[in-house]
Design an enzyme around this catalytic site. Structure first.
Site, PDB file in Angstrom:
ATOM      1  N   ASP A 116      -4.143  -2.183   5.527  1.00 33.71           N
ATOM      2  CA  ASP A 116      -4.545  -1.703   6.850  1.00 33.71           C
ATOM      3  C   ASP A 116      -6.061  -1.682   7.048  1.00 33.71           C
ATOM      4  O   ASP A 116      -6.536  -1.681   8.167  1.00 33.71           O
ATOM      5  CB  ASP A 116      -3.981  -0.305   7.113  1.00 33.71           C
ATOM      6  CG  ASP A 116      -4.378   0.697   6.033  1.00 33.71           C
ATOM      7  OD1 ASP A 116      -5.162   0.328   5.145  1.00 33.71           O
ATOM      8  OD2 ASP A 116      -3.903   1.842   6.080  1.00 33.71           O
ATOM      9  N   ASP A 166       0.859  -1.170   0.000  1.00 26.99           N
ATOM     10  CA  ASP A 166       0.000   0.000   0.000  1.00 26.99           C
ATOM     11  C   ASP A 166       0.906   1.234   0.000  1.00 26.99           C
ATOM     12  O   ASP A 166       2.102   1.132   0.305  1.00 26.99           O
ATOM     13  CB  ASP A 166      -0.883  -0.025   1.252  1.00 26.99           C
ATOM     14  CG  ASP A 166      -1.954   1.050   1.237  1.00 26.99           C
ATOM     15  OD1 ASP A 166      -2.254   1.555   0.150  1.00 26.99           O
ATOM     16  OD2 ASP A 166      -2.475   1.377   2.313  1.00 26.99           O
ATOM     17  N   ASP A 211      -8.762  -4.621   2.844  1.00 27.43           N
ATOM     18  CA  ASP A 211      -7.517  -5.329   2.518  1.00 27.43           C
ATOM     19  C   ASP A 211      -7.504  -6.763   3.042  1.00 27.43           C
ATOM     20  O   ASP A 211      -6.656  -7.560   2.639  1.00 27.43           O
ATOM     21  CB  ASP A 211      -6.311  -4.587   3.115  1.00 27.43           C
ATOM     22  CG  ASP A 211      -6.113  -3.219   2.502  1.00 27.43           C
ATOM     23  OD1 ASP A 211      -6.285  -3.101   1.277  1.00 27.43           O
ATOM     24  OD2 ASP A 211      -5.796  -2.267   3.238  1.00 27.43           O
TER      25      ASP A 211
END
Length: 1055
Positions: free
Chosen positions: A729, A367, A733
């Site tokens: 997070d 990410d 996800d």
């Protein structure tokens, strides 16, 4: 409406209400609620039926190595039971030690396995905790304030207020406040709360982030209130779909590379054990099966069950020798030590096998926000106006955190001019954020962009230089660590606040893209301070403020210069905000609160654009979430280590590409054609094209990505044979984290759902921590490979010893309980200590190992076959020496007075009862005298106790020296001396100490069937054991020469 996803976001409020069959002013009737519940069910996440405990336990035995151990334990129990009828309790106790220990190992293994399996369901439980318990619902025209959320059905009208958790997916039907914000970052990855409205979007096929009139289950209201119509409940909500994806991903979980290798090893071991046991029986069949040949046909077949059982016991001993019983315990210990090392580097490992899997990671899917960047918005540049129209002044701002004293502004004039004062005032007063100090970090309280503006104000300073110095000194003297969560002293901002009084706020909306405040000075004059998107603010500006405070008309040339600067800052992926003000507020010029006659004008947001017109432009600021300082070097490490990095983010494409260029995912000037895609564009490609995109060399970036995009990327990479580490997070996800080989959640910003679905949690949310963890994983794997090879080579030696004993027809030299002791206890400490071998200096300069990389290649197997053969010769040889020689190399062996026999007698000891005149003299061991007057043949059974002890001691000593060989696969002990790993020397001392305990403690010596040794006998043990080091040094030398020849051949081939 139907069970399929209804595109409420693409329908007007009236169309949506009509389609779902509800009047938003009255809600559903009781009868309609019952009918819909029968159709749609309860509004709750369904939980898959967990596996029953008995099934979980049985699954722990679905492992080749475990099945071999279980089989050995069962057979051992049966033999002990049969022999127990003819032997005393003392012997029976000794025999039962072996199967009991094996069963204990299996029980511990099963308990750990069941515990880990049970933990896998926690991610689903964390999802359920995100759902609210109650909701405010309009039914039959009555507002029910405390209805259980699980009773909601599609069509229900729900009221949402600040702080409420959204109970289902809903279409906004009416706004009760001018602004309505939702915190949905955990679901969509957006870093700031988003504004929601009534207007439908044009496309039905749009990502979650674009559904501006929808609110989703599990998100939170942070500002405003509204009424909504429920469109999806339970498993049909976005959070329900995520749960289904987590369950689906859990079904796709593969074994770790190490598990696959150990299973493969176990299967080969099963075959080898079977062949050796069969061979032992074939070689010794004559002792339990014989016949006469009469007329070419076998007659008078004789079978000895006792002898058959004896050789079956030898076969069981072979199985015990061949199985590295201590291997599971040593692997678990090594992985646990690895998790401790990683925890010290801020990587918290939740699942032990993940430590090893990290070492062979080939792709990291990361990410952007908070992992590659600081997740702290910072003003990087700002632009003010010069001394004349069209002149733009540029200032660079140092520092990337919310610490007001982190960095300074480059080029800032000594004397603070009027233009800079106005910029500072707008940034400080048109602002609701604060800075706090918590957990060792400066953190934003409120909107991150506004917190960054307040930090800028502190760096710009004040017109009063003495007051500014006083504020800075006071802040630097403050000890924030003594009060966790304390507000940081922002003296400059407070100074600007004290000069004016805020009397009204014009909230931000998506149409004018700005917000403003009306402030009143000490003389009662009101001023409007505005901040917002530069293009929108500039469009409503008619004037501009020059450096000295003079206000002039904003002409086309000045407007073009400002827009040119905006384009320059935007190309650096900066989020730009324009700052402006207005003194002439007309009827609002004297506004002082709700009692003012013009207050009603502020109640209608449609008036805000008119109020924010004819503004005076002051300047612009460029903000961004900057890359972490250490990320660029971590990217270089990844590239050198052969690990590809793919950035998957919900951010927009331009920002993602700019950050990726800066941190080194892409080289400067590198074309991003075929390397940068939005999630939607990537999914629009054919399967073949997607595979081609993912298989190329170098980095990749995927922007505006949704959960399904992340899952598809991870799945395709795994199908291509890559070992994938995935960071995340948010709730969105979790499915991809579960699906990846290594799921990595953020410890600071991560949701509980993400943490529970992950294999590893980053305590500092830092990408470079992942790279450090990969290096640690590689080191751990190399060390695990060292001790696995060490233990296997030791087992080969034990097998060779027993096989040679059986092949030569000698008495059994080592009994199963002794072999079990060596495998579990004596070998355990050195094997574990090998896990502390220092990492190679070039560990991150080598490409990732292949997932099919063999633990033991042909050359290593040959090496350990040679070593194993020597172990067999040494242990059997010293056993034979004691029986057949009174001295060896000048070392006296006859001091105990035992009788000598010929080697032929030793190898045909089973025929002893037929030997005429065979007698044996008594001999002394310690205080005990062994006499064989009644049965001289017992000399080869009870009388072998000293020879067995010598054989066991040689085996232990050789394995201690062999652990030194395992310090390096090919490196000589002259280059890699033992003290490079002092823990190994401590472990060797501990193992030898344990061996001395069972030798010299009478009770234990009796259990293990051994006796104390004299110093001369210990000297003999060392003489026989030491050559194992010399033999392996020769083999390592040959291995180095072979590797050097291979490297030379490759270079010549490339040339």
């Amino acid at each position: 409406m139907g069970e399929k996803a209804y595109p409420a976001w693409a329908r007007s409020v009236e169309e949506c209400a009509r389609d779902v069959g509800v009047d938003p002013s009255k809600g559903l009737s009781g009868e309609e609620v019952i009918a819909r519940r029968e159709r749609y069910g309860w509004n709750e996440l369904k939980r898959e039926r967990g596996k029953p405990l008995w099934k979980l336990v049985l699954e722990q035995f679905d492992d080749t190595l475990v099945r071999i151990l279980l089989g050995a334990a069962v057979v051992s129990f049966l033999l002990t039971y049969i022999d127990g009828k003819n032997k005393g309790a003392e012997s029976e106790l000794t025999a039962y030690v072996e199967p009991l220990v094996i069963v204990m190992i299996l029980i511990i293994n099963a308990v750990v396995g069941v515990w880990q399996e049970s933990n896998a369901e926690r991610a689903l439980e964390a999802l359920k905790e995100m759902q609210p318990e109650n909701a405010k619902v309009l039914r039959d025209g009555q507002l029910l304030g405390d209805l259980p959320a699980r009773e909601l059905v599609p069509g229900d009208v729900v009221e949402l207020r600040v702080g409420d958790k959204v109970p289902a997916d809903m279409r906004i039907a009416s706004l009760k406040t001018s602004t309505f914000r939702i915190e949905q970052s955990s679901l969509t990855g957006e870093s700031v709360p988003v504004i929601k409205g009534l207007q439908a979007v044009e496309s039905e096929d749009i990502e979650l982030q674009g559904k501006d009139c929808m609110v989703f289950a599990g998100t939170t209201v942070v500002n405003g209130s509204c009424f909504c119509v429920v469109t999806s409940t339970g498993m049909n909500t976005e959070i329900g779909k995520i749960q289904a994806q987590i369950q689906e991903a859990a079904l796709e979980e593969d074994d770790t590379p190490l598990k696959k290798k150990l299973d493969e090893f176990g299967e080969r071991l099963t075959f080898v054990i079977g062949m050796i046991c069969l061979l032992v029986w074939v070689i010794n069949y004559k002792y339990f099966l014989s016949w006469d040949v009469v007329g070419g046909w076998p007659r008078n077949v004789r079978f000895s069950f006792e002898k058959c059982t004896y050789y079956f016991e030898i076969a069981v001993a072979l199985a015990v020798a061949a199985i590295p019983e201590g291997l599971p315990a040593v692997i678990t210990t090594s992985l646990a030590l690895g998790t401790r090392k990683m925890a010290q580097k801020n990587a918290i490992v939740r699942k032990l096998p993940s430590v090893e899997t990290l070492g062979c990671t080939t792709v990291i899917c990361s990410d952007k926000t908070g992992t590659l960047t600081t997740n702290q918005m910072s003003v990087m540049e700002f632009a003010g106006n010069g001394g004349s129209a069209g002149e733009v002044r540029e200032f660079s701002v140092e520092g990337t955190t919310y610490n007001p004293d982190d960095g300074e502004i480059l080029g800032l004039p000594v004397s603070m001019d009027r233009n800079l004062q106005t910029i500072a005032q707008i940034a400080a007063v048109c602002n609701d954020a604060a800075i706090t100090y918590k957990g060792g970090q400066f953190r934003a309280s409120g909107m991150p962009t506004e917190a960054a503006l307040k930090v800028l104000v502190e760096k710009i300073g004040l017109p009063d230089a003495k007051e500014y110095v006083k504020i800075v000194n006071q802040r630097q003297r403050t000890d924030y660590t003594s009060d966790n969560g304390a507000a940081v002293n922002l003296g400059c901002c407070d100074w600007w606040f004290r000069r004016v009084k805020r009397v009204a706020a014009l909230e931000f909306d998506r149409y004018r893209k700005s917000m403003s405040v009306i402030v009143q000075n000490s003389s009662g004059q009101s001023t409007l301070l505005v901040k917002g998107a530069v293009e929108n603010v500039l469009e409503r500006c008619s004037f501009m403020q020059l450096m000295d405070g003079t206000v002039v008309e904003l002409d086309n040339a000045s407007r073009a210069a400002i827009l040119s600067k905006l384009n320059t800052m935007s190309s650096k992926a900066l989020r730009c905000l324009g700052l402006a003000y207005k003194d002439d507020l007309g009827e609002l010029s004297t506004y002082d609160g709700e009692s003012h006659p013009a207050h009603k004008k502020l109640l209608d947001p449609s008036n805000y654009s008119a109020i924010e017109s004819d503004l005076v432009y002051c300047g612009m600021v460029g903000l961004r979430d900057p890359p972490r300082d250490e990320v660029k070097s971590a990217m270089d490490d990844c590239r050198e280590a052969g690990i590809r990095v793919m950035v998957i983010t919900g951010d927009n494409k331009n920002t993602a590409e700019a950050i990726c260029r800066e941190i080194g995912v892409f080289y400067n000037g590198e074309s991003l054609a075929g390397k940068s895609f939005t999630g939607k564009d990537f999914m629009a490609l054919s399967t073949e094209q997607r595979c081609k995109v993912l298989s190329g060399s170098g980095g990749r970036v995927f922007s505006r990505a949704e959960p399904r995009h992340k899952q598809e990327i991870v799945r395709m990479l795994k199908d291509a044979g890559e070992v994938v580490a995935m960071t995340g997070d948010g709730v969105n996800d979790a499915p991809a984290l579960k699906l990846a080989d290594i799921g990595i959640a953020m410890g600071i910003t991560g949701t509980e759902v993400a943490k529970e679905a992950a294999d590893m949690v980053l305590a500092d949310d830092n990408f470079s921590t992942i790279v450090s963890a990969v290096a640690e994983g590689r080191s751990i794997y190399n060390n695990m490979k060292a001790f696995i090879r060490y233990m296997i080579s030791s087992n080969i030696g034990e097998v060779a010893s027993i096989f040679l004993t059986a092949a030569l027809g000698m008495p059994e030299g080592l009994i199963p309980v002794q072999l079990l002791w060596v495998n579990l206890v004596t070998d355990g400490p050195p094997a574990t200590a090998l896990g502390f071998n220092p990492p190679d200096l070039d560990i991150m300069k080598k490409p990732p190992r292949k997932s099919n990389d063999k633990l033991i290649n042909a050359w290593v197997l040959l090496r350990y076959m040679v070593i194993g053969l020597y172990v067999g010769v040494a242990t059997v040889g010293i056993f034979a020496l004691w029986y057949t020689h009174d001295s060896f190399l000048g070392i006296d062996l006859s001091s105990d007075g035992h009788s000598l026999v010929t080697f032929s007698q030793l190898t045909h000891w089973g025929e002893c009862p037929t030997w005429e005149g065979f007698t044996v003299a008594p001999f002394t061991v310690g205080s005990r005298i062994y006499s064989f007057d009644s049965n001289p043949c017992d000399y080869f059974a009870a009388g072998k106790v000293k020879a067995t002890t010598l054989s066991l001691s040689v085996l232990v000593a050789i394995e201690m020296f062999n652990s030194l060989n395992a310090l390096s696969e090919d490196g000589s002990l002259l280059v890699m001396p033992p003290w490079r790993n002092p823990w190994l020397l401590v472990a060797m001392a501990a193992s030898l100490g344990l061996h001395f305990i069972i030798l010299y403690v009478p009770l234990l010596a009796q259990v293990f069937g051994i006796v104390p040794l004299s110093w001369r006998e210990w000297l003999l043990v060392l003489v026989v054991s030491l050559p194992v080091i010399l033999i392996d040094e020769v083999l390592k030398f040959l291995g180095r020469r072979m590797a050097e020849s291979e490297r030379t051949r490759r270079k010549l081939k490339l040339a």
